[in-house]
Enzyme design. Structure first.
Site, PDB file in Angstrom:
ATOM      1  N   LYS A  14      28.098  84.841  95.860  1.00 12.43           N
ATOM      2  CA  LYS A  14      26.711  84.984  96.341  1.00 12.43           C
ATOM      3  C   LYS A  14      25.738  85.141  95.162  1.00 12.43           C
ATOM      4  O   LYS A  14      24.682  84.525  95.158  1.00 12.43           O
ATOM      5  CB  LYS A  14      26.568  86.208  97.269  1.00 12.43           C
ATOM      6  CG  LYS A  14      27.435  86.146  98.524  1.00 12.43           C
ATOM      7  CD  LYS A  14      27.126  87.275  99.490  1.00 12.43           C
ATOM      8  CE  LYS A  14      27.440  88.652  98.964  1.00 12.43           C
ATOM      9  NZ  LYS A  14      28.880  88.908  98.728  1.00 12.43           N
ATOM     10  N   ARG A  89      24.414  93.925 105.884  1.00 13.34           N
ATOM     11  CA  ARG A  89      25.860  94.113 105.841  1.00 13.34           C
ATOM     12  C   ARG A  89      26.377  94.794 107.100  1.00 13.34           C
ATOM     13  O   ARG A  89      27.580  95.023 107.211  1.00 13.34           O
ATOM     14  CB  ARG A  89      26.192  94.977 104.658  1.00 13.34           C
ATOM     15  CG  ARG A  89      26.844  94.178 103.493  1.00 13.34           C
ATOM     16  CD  ARG A  89      27.241  95.166 102.509  1.00 13.34           C
ATOM     17  NE  ARG A  89      28.091  94.890 101.448  1.00 13.34           N
ATOM     18  CZ  ARG A  89      27.748  94.486 100.236  1.00 13.34           C
ATOM     19  NH1 ARG A  89      26.543  94.102  99.981  1.00 13.34           N
ATOM     20  NH2 ARG A  89      28.640  94.444  99.279  1.00 13.34           N
ATOM     21  N   ARG A 128      36.299  89.274  87.252  1.00 19.66           N
ATOM     22  CA  ARG A 128      34.909  89.690  87.001  1.00 19.66           C
ATOM     23  C   ARG A 128      34.871  91.102  86.423  1.00 19.66           C
ATOM     24  O   ARG A 128      34.039  91.412  85.577  1.00 19.66           O
ATOM     25  CB  ARG A 128      34.121  89.624  88.318  1.00 19.66           C
ATOM     26  CG  ARG A 128      32.653  89.951  88.170  1.00 19.66           C
ATOM     27  CD  ARG A 128      31.891  89.691  89.453  1.00 19.66           C
ATOM     28  NE  ARG A 128      31.904  90.828  90.352  1.00 19.66           N
ATOM     29  CZ  ARG A 128      31.375  90.825  91.569  1.00 19.66           C
ATOM     30  NH1 ARG A 128      30.839  89.723  92.056  1.00 19.66           N
ATOM     31  NH2 ARG A 128      31.413  91.902  92.323  1.00 19.66           N
ATOM     32  N   ARG A 134      31.527  96.858  86.125  1.00 20.68           N
ATOM     33  CA  ARG A 134      31.348  97.559  87.406  1.00 20.68           C
ATOM     34  C   ARG A 134      32.612  98.329  87.759  1.00 20.68           C
ATOM     35  O   ARG A 134      33.685  97.733  87.879  1.00 20.68           O
ATOM     36  CB  ARG A 134      31.038  96.529  88.508  1.00 20.68           C
ATOM     37  CG  ARG A 134      29.607  96.094  88.544  1.00 20.68           C
ATOM     38  CD  ARG A 134      29.343  95.070  89.613  1.00 20.68           C
ATOM     39  NE  ARG A 134      29.758  95.479  90.957  1.00 20.68           N
ATOM     40  CZ  ARG A 134      29.474  94.801  92.053  1.00 20.68           C
ATOM     41  NH1 ARG A 134      28.768  93.695  91.972  1.00 20.68           N
ATOM     42  NH2 ARG A 134      29.894  95.234  93.223  1.00 20.68           N
ATOM     43  N   ARG A 146      36.751  97.395  99.716  1.00 18.85           N
ATOM     44  CA  ARG A 146      35.503  96.644  99.931  1.00 18.85           C
ATOM     45  C   ARG A 146      35.740  95.465 100.868  1.00 18.85           C
ATOM     46  O   ARG A 146      34.885  95.128 101.693  1.00 18.85           O
ATOM     47  CB  ARG A 146      34.942  96.157  98.589  1.00 18.85           C
ATOM     48  CG  ARG A 146      34.333  97.303  97.784  1.00 18.85           C
ATOM     49  CD  ARG A 146      34.217  96.952  96.312  1.00 18.85           C
ATOM     50  NE  ARG A 146      33.306  95.862  96.045  1.00 18.85           N
ATOM     51  CZ  ARG A 146      33.331  95.150  94.915  1.00 18.85           C
ATOM     52  NH1 ARG A 146      34.223  95.406  93.981  1.00 18.85           N
ATOM     53  NH2 ARG A 146      32.477  94.175  94.741  1.00 18.85           N
TER      54      ARG A 146
END
Ligand code: AMP
Length: 190
Positions: A14, A89, A128, A134, A146
């Site tokens: 996204k 969400r 990532r 993160r 998640r």
């Protein structure tokens, strides 16, 4: 106004596609994840509360993110449109977004859903995590949490837009430019 919801699980691409879409269509990018991370970086009390939840891979409360989006809509009254990334969400967030836009005589044009399977998501997120810095990308257990949050609370949001005939599914596996072309094909017909 051209208001788009870019939808999909964590790691679906996204963020990457949003960057390309804002260049192409001159839209404003509203990512609730980015807004929350900026609150954390500034050390605000909202940020500190959100961080506890984000580090566990669970969603922050609806009223927090709805408030942030409402402020951003007010601050960008002359925008040509918005790309909502990572928002809504939950169904409650989707309902609130419809109301916020309706109060500005606007609406969502379409939800574009990037489809990627769970194995590929986990692989991409761990990759990532190596350079995103993160904390929620670094731990396989948090990543799985998640994805569970997505499947239980967020996936039903697709039905909300299907009921309004605004849902478009896009294959999220392949070359970045190919996926971008598929997105543009849909957007140009909205
Ligand atoms: P993201 O950058 O979209 O992957 O979001 C990172 C984390 O921020 C999520 O795991 C949630 O804890 C929180 N978050 C971001 N957007 C929302 C939202 N719309 N509703 C609730 N929590 C959110």
């Amino acid at each position: 106004m051209l208001n788009l919801v870019l939808f999909g699980p964590p790691g679906a691409g996204k963020g990457t596609q949003s960057q390309k879409l804002i260049d192409q269509y001159q839209l404003i990018h509203l990512s609730t994840g980015d807004l929350l991370r900026s609150e954390i970086a500034q050390g605000t009390s909202l940020g500190m509360e959100a961080k506890k939840l984000m580090d566990q891979g669970v969603l922050v409360p609806d009223d927090v993110v709805i408030g942030m989006i409402s402020n951003k809509l007010d601050a960008n009254k002359d925008a040509k449109g918005f790309i909502f990334d990572g928002f809504p969400r939950t169904v409650a967030q989707a309902e609130a977004l419809d109301q916020l836009l309706a109060s500005k005589n606007s609406a969502i044009a379409g939800m574009l859903a990037l489809e990627v399977n769970d194995d590929e998501l986990e692989r991409r997120l761990l990759l990532r995590g190596k350079d995103s810095g993160r904390p929620d990308d670094a731990n396989p257990e948090v990543i799985r949490k998640r994805i569970v949050e997505y499947n239980t609370k967020t996936a039903p949001v697709a039905n909300f837009y299907k009921a309004q005939q605004k849902f478009y599914s896009i294959d999220g596996i392949g070359a970045i430019d190919e996926i971008f072309a598929s997105l543009c094909l849909v957007i140009n017909q909205l």
